[in-house]
Design an enzyme around this catalytic site. Structure first.
Site, PDB file in Angstrom:
ATOM      1  N   ASP A  13      12.600  57.838  86.155  1.00  0.00           N
ATOM      2  CA  ASP A  13      11.332  57.990  86.890  1.00  0.00           C
ATOM      3  C   ASP A  13      11.430  57.529  88.337  1.00  0.00           C
ATOM      4  OD1 ASP A  13      10.085  58.854  84.492  1.00  0.00           O
ATOM      5  OD2 ASP A  13      10.007  56.764  83.872  1.00  0.00           O
ATOM      6  N   LYS A  16      13.296  61.586  91.023  1.00  0.00           N
ATOM      7  CA  LYS A  16      14.408  62.525  91.169  1.00  0.00           C
ATOM      8  C   LYS A  16      13.931  63.959  91.338  1.00  0.00           C
ATOM      9  CE  LYS A  16      16.144  61.211  87.279  1.00  0.00           C
ATOM     10  NZ  LYS A  16      15.269  60.075  86.965  1.00  0.00           N
ATOM     11  N   ALA A  39      13.116  63.894  79.482  1.00  0.00           N
ATOM     12  CA  ALA A  39      12.915  63.812  80.929  1.00  0.00           C
ATOM     13  C   ALA A  39      11.568  64.422  81.293  1.00  0.00           C
ATOM     14  CB  ALA A  39      14.023  64.563  81.652  1.00  0.00           C
ATOM     15  N   GLY A  40      10.977  63.908  82.351  1.00  0.00           N
ATOM     16  CA  GLY A  40       9.759  64.520  82.880  1.00  0.00           C
ATOM     17  C   GLY A  40       9.872  64.476  84.382  1.00  0.00           C
ATOM     18  N   HIS A  41      10.214  65.598  85.001  1.00  0.00           N
ATOM     19  CA  HIS A  41      10.399  65.632  86.448  1.00  0.00           C
ATOM     20  C   HIS A  41       9.162  66.253  87.105  1.00  0.00           C
ATOM     21  CE1 HIS A  41      15.055  65.258  86.063  1.00  0.00           C
ATOM     22  NE2 HIS A  41      14.400  64.162  85.755  1.00  0.00           N
ATOM     23  N   THR A 129      11.029  58.449  73.450  1.00  0.00           N
ATOM     24  CA  THR A 129       9.997  59.426  73.797  1.00  0.00           C
ATOM     25  C   THR A 129       9.609  60.278  72.582  1.00  0.00           C
ATOM     26  OG1 THR A 129      11.657  61.052  74.425  1.00  0.00           O
ATOM     27  CG2 THR A 129      10.875  59.596  76.173  1.00  0.00           C
ATOM     28  N   ARG A 143      29.295  66.127  64.398  1.00  0.00           N
ATOM     29  CA  ARG A 143      29.812  67.490  64.242  1.00  0.00           C
ATOM     30  C   ARG A 143      29.073  68.293  63.177  1.00  0.00           C
ATOM     31  NH1 ARG A 143      35.333  64.612  63.862  1.00  0.00           N
ATOM     32  NH2 ARG A 143      33.787  63.212  62.997  1.00  0.00           N
ATOM     33  N   GLN A 223      16.838  60.873  83.514  1.00  0.00           N
ATOM     34  CA  GLN A 223      16.776  59.445  83.194  1.00  0.00           C
ATOM     35  C   GLN A 223      17.432  58.636  84.332  1.00  0.00           C
ATOM     36  OE1 GLN A 223      18.091  61.473  80.248  1.00  0.00           O
ATOM     37  NE2 GLN A 223      15.932  61.869  80.020  1.00  0.00           N
ATOM     38  N   THR A 298       6.164  62.164  80.614  1.00  0.00           N
ATOM     39  CA  THR A 298       6.440  62.778  79.319  1.00  0.00           C
ATOM     40  C   THR A 298       5.511  62.235  78.249  1.00  0.00           C
ATOM     41  OG1 THR A 298       8.735  63.154  79.918  1.00  0.00           O
ATOM     42  CG2 THR A 298       8.258  63.137  77.574  1.00  0.00           C
ATOM     43  N   ARG A 301       2.643  57.008  78.794  1.00  0.00           N
ATOM     44  CA  ARG A 301       2.615  55.547  78.639  1.00  0.00           C
ATOM     45  C   ARG A 301       2.556  54.858  79.996  1.00  0.00           C
ATOM     46  NH1 ARG A 301       7.834  54.353  74.979  1.00  0.00           N
ATOM     47  NH2 ARG A 301       8.603  56.119  76.155  1.00  0.00           N
ATOM     48  N   ARG A 303       3.875  52.541  82.633  1.00  0.00           N
ATOM     49  CA  ARG A 303       5.233  52.045  82.877  1.00  0.00           C
ATOM     50  C   ARG A 303       5.204  50.560  83.195  1.00  0.00           C
ATOM     51  NH1 ARG A 303       6.190  57.024  86.768  1.00  0.00           N
ATOM     52  NH2 ARG A 303       6.720  58.601  85.237  1.00  0.00           N
ATOM     53  N   LEU A 330       7.791  54.350  98.732  1.00  0.00           N
ATOM     54  CA  LEU A 330       7.569  53.287  99.726  1.00  0.00           C
ATOM     55  C   LEU A 330       6.071  53.058  99.915  1.00  0.00           C
ATOM     56  CD1 LEU A 330       9.813  53.646 102.910  1.00  0.00           C
ATOM     57  CD2 LEU A 330       9.515  51.613 101.482  1.00  0.00           C
ATOM     58  N   VAL A 412       7.478  58.972 100.969  1.00  0.00           N
ATOM     59  CA  VAL A 412       6.196  58.285 101.113  1.00  0.00           C
ATOM     60  C   VAL A 412       5.071  58.986 100.352  1.00  0.00           C
ATOM     61  CG1 VAL A 412       6.746  57.147 103.298  1.00  0.00           C
ATOM     62  CG2 VAL A 412       5.832  59.482 103.323  1.00  0.00           C
TER      63      VAL A 412
HETATM   64  P1  IMP Z   1      14.894  58.668  74.190  1.00  0.00           P
HETATM   65  O1  IMP Z   1      15.680  59.211  75.323  1.00  0.00           O
HETATM   66  O2  IMP Z   1      13.651  59.467  73.896  1.00  0.00           O
HETATM   67  O3  IMP Z   1      15.712  58.422  72.983  1.00  0.00           O
HETATM   68  O4  IMP Z   1      14.322  57.228  74.647  1.00  0.00           O
HETATM   69  C1  IMP Z   1      15.188  56.105  74.825  1.00  0.00           C
HETATM   70  C2  IMP Z   1      14.712  55.230  75.951  1.00  0.00           C
HETATM   71  O5  IMP Z   1      14.881  55.915  77.186  1.00  0.00           O
HETATM   72  C3  IMP Z   1      13.226  54.842  75.907  1.00  0.00           C
HETATM   73  O6  IMP Z   1      13.083  53.561  76.473  1.00  0.00           O
HETATM   74  C4  IMP Z   1      12.572  55.869  76.804  1.00  0.00           C
HETATM   75  O7  IMP Z   1      11.357  55.408  77.336  1.00  0.00           O
HETATM   76  C5  IMP Z   1      13.634  56.016  77.883  1.00  0.00           C
HETATM   77  N1  IMP Z   1      13.605  57.316  78.548  1.00  0.00           N
HETATM   78  C6  IMP Z   1      14.080  58.495  78.092  1.00  0.00           C
HETATM   79  N2  IMP Z   1      13.914  59.468  78.991  1.00  0.00           N
HETATM   80  C7  IMP Z   1      13.325  58.901  80.055  1.00  0.00           C
HETATM   81  C8  IMP Z   1      12.935  59.396  81.345  1.00  0.00           C
HETATM   82  O8  IMP Z   1      13.113  60.566  81.686  1.00  0.00           O
HETATM   83  N3  IMP Z   1      12.359  58.497  82.181  1.00  0.00           N
HETATM   84  C9  IMP Z   1      12.188  57.191  81.845  1.00  0.00           C
HETATM   85  N4  IMP Z   1      12.562  56.685  80.676  1.00  0.00           N
HETATM   86  C10 IMP Z   1      13.124  57.533  79.783  1.00  0.00           C
HETATM   87 MG    MG Z   2      10.276  60.966  84.486  1.00  0.00          MG
END
Ligand code: IMP
Ligand code: MG
Length: 422
Positions: A13, A16, A39-41, A129, A143, A223, A298, A301, A303, A330, A412
């Protein structure tokens, strides 16, 4: 510069998606190489806010080719939803999005297993997540996973999927969780995979040909460094290599093809989920949450927040070979009279300048702070380095110096235009 890797230098977060979107102007191809829909971009273009989970942010620029590499774990149902969502905003990924035939898939039972295992861990939960990431990578290493290429043979794939659902239903039952309805699960997956067939390709060969043709490739890390399965705060990590090396294995690009590594870091620290975070500070959380910031893209929650931790970002620079630093958010610190930066840790009466790999030791680390004067002026409308308040420039440069990197970008705000190049 031809090929650039962009990685998160903290716990994810870092902003990126936004920096990637900005850099995409100088890229022909944008590649995701690890992670999945965890991921959540977030990218804001004009008045539209896009949250991308699996598709590279490059999709928002119409002439950019996008690749989801072999190292990514793909939820076919989620991917199709994301494609359809983009189509509704007038962006059609067809012909511009290519998905590796060697990428593993995430199925409904992976998500159910993720939830069941987290529940069983109780207090010791990771705080995932719940996107099925761990179980899908688990099957890959074991495998027993199914790869995107297998959807091309629809009949055989249906058999493989049915067998896998049955096998995992038994596993779910043994964990005390409800098994999935076989027929309904099959149908939802098969409906998606039928539509995804045209996107499947040999992306390793495709990227090799692109480098031979001197195309510029941008690797979009997901991540952050300290969620890396090897280099992060294990076991409070994700299940892929989020560091620069993961971009090579996850795409088939050779390490000596990489020209530049950009690390993205917030001007403070955030983390979602469990695990140690030495510079965590209530004051920073109250400030940012009060501004309506720092809620997960994503999972929604809240942070966890803290001061900038130069120990960790310096370690990220070492692990990734960061050549350029992008400092984001910033503007989040605009109102502060003074700003703290963690410059070292105190552990058992001694000062240390790296993150101990032992989690118990890391949990005992206490942050040593240095204080910087704030700028107490809004920066979100500032577009050039020279017009940024002097204390903001000093602060951003100090972060680069403390982490042994070169400051190249300062951000910014969430919009494309709110990125300052040095
Ligand atoms: P998982 O990737 O869903 O297995 O989560 C494992 C850990 O990585 C947890 O603490 C998630 O909150 C964190 N996490 C996974 N993906 C992201 C992301 O894109 N941003 C921030 N934290 C993440
Ligand atoms: Mg994110």
């Amino acid at each position: 510069m031809l090929n650039t890797i962009l990685v998160g230098a903290q716990w994810g977060d870092e902003g990126k998606g936004k920096i990637i979107d900005f850099l995409t102007e100088q890229a022909d191809i944008v590649v995701r190489a690890q992670g999945g829909a965890n991921a959540g971009h977030t990218v804001i273009v004009g008045r539209t806010k896009y949250i991308l989970h699996l598709i590279p942010s490059g999709i928002l620029r119409r002439r950019t080719t996008c690749v989801i590499g072999n190292g990514v774990v793909i939820d076919p149902i989620g991917l199709l939803e994301e494609i359809d969502g983009l189509k509704k905003t007038g962006i059609d990924p067809a012909g511009r999005l290519h998905v590796s035939d060697a990428a593993h898939m995430v199925f409904p039972y992976h998500k159910a297993l993720d939830a069941a295992r987290e529940a069983l861990k109780g207090e010791g939960k990771i705080g995932t997540t719940l996107r099925g990431i761990g179980p899908a990578y688990g099957d890959k290493v074991d495998r027993t996973g199914l790869r995107m290429g297998s959807i091309l043979n629809a009949k055989r794939f249906a058999e493989q999927l049915q067998e896998a659902i049955r096998r995992n239903n038994a596993l779910l039952k043994s964990l005390g969780a409800k098994p999935l309805p076989v027929k309904r699960s099959m149908e939802s997956v098969l409906k998606a995979t039928r539509c995804l067939k045209p996107y499947v390709a040999n992306t390793v060969q495709m990227l090799h040909n692109a480098t031979a043709a001197k195309k510029r490739i941008l690797f979009e890390g997901a991540q952050g460094t300290f969620l890396d399965i090897d280099h992060g705060t294990y076991p409070y990590v994700t299940s892929s290599n989020t560091t620069a090396g993961g971009m090579c294995t996850g795409s088939g690009i050779a390490p000596n093809r990489i020209d530049r590594v950009i690390g993205v870091a917030k001007a403070y620290t955030t983390r979602v989920g469990e695990g140690p975070m030495p510079s965590e500070a209530r004051a920073v959380g109250d400030l940012l949450h009060g501004m309506g910031r720092e809620y997960g893209a994503t999972t929604g929650r809240e942070r966890r927040c803290g001061w900038f931790d130069a120990v960790t970002v310096r370690q990220a620079a070492m692990l990734n070979g960061i050549t350029d630093l992008a400092v984001t958010n910033l503007d989040g610190l605009d109102t502060l009279e003074s700003i703290k930066v963690c410059v070292g840790y105190r552990l058992g009466g001694k000062r240390i300048d790296h993150q101990p790999s032992d989690l118990g030791r890391l949990a005992k680390c206490r942050a040593i702070y240095e204080t910087f004067p704030g700028w107490q002026k809004p920066t979100d409308r500032i577009r050039t380095w020279k017009t940024l308040p002097l204390n903001a420039r000093r602060y951003a440069q100090a972060l680069a110096k403390l982490t042994g990197t070169k400051l190249s970008y300062a951000s910014v705000g969430p919009a494309r235009s709110q990125t300052i190049t040095l």
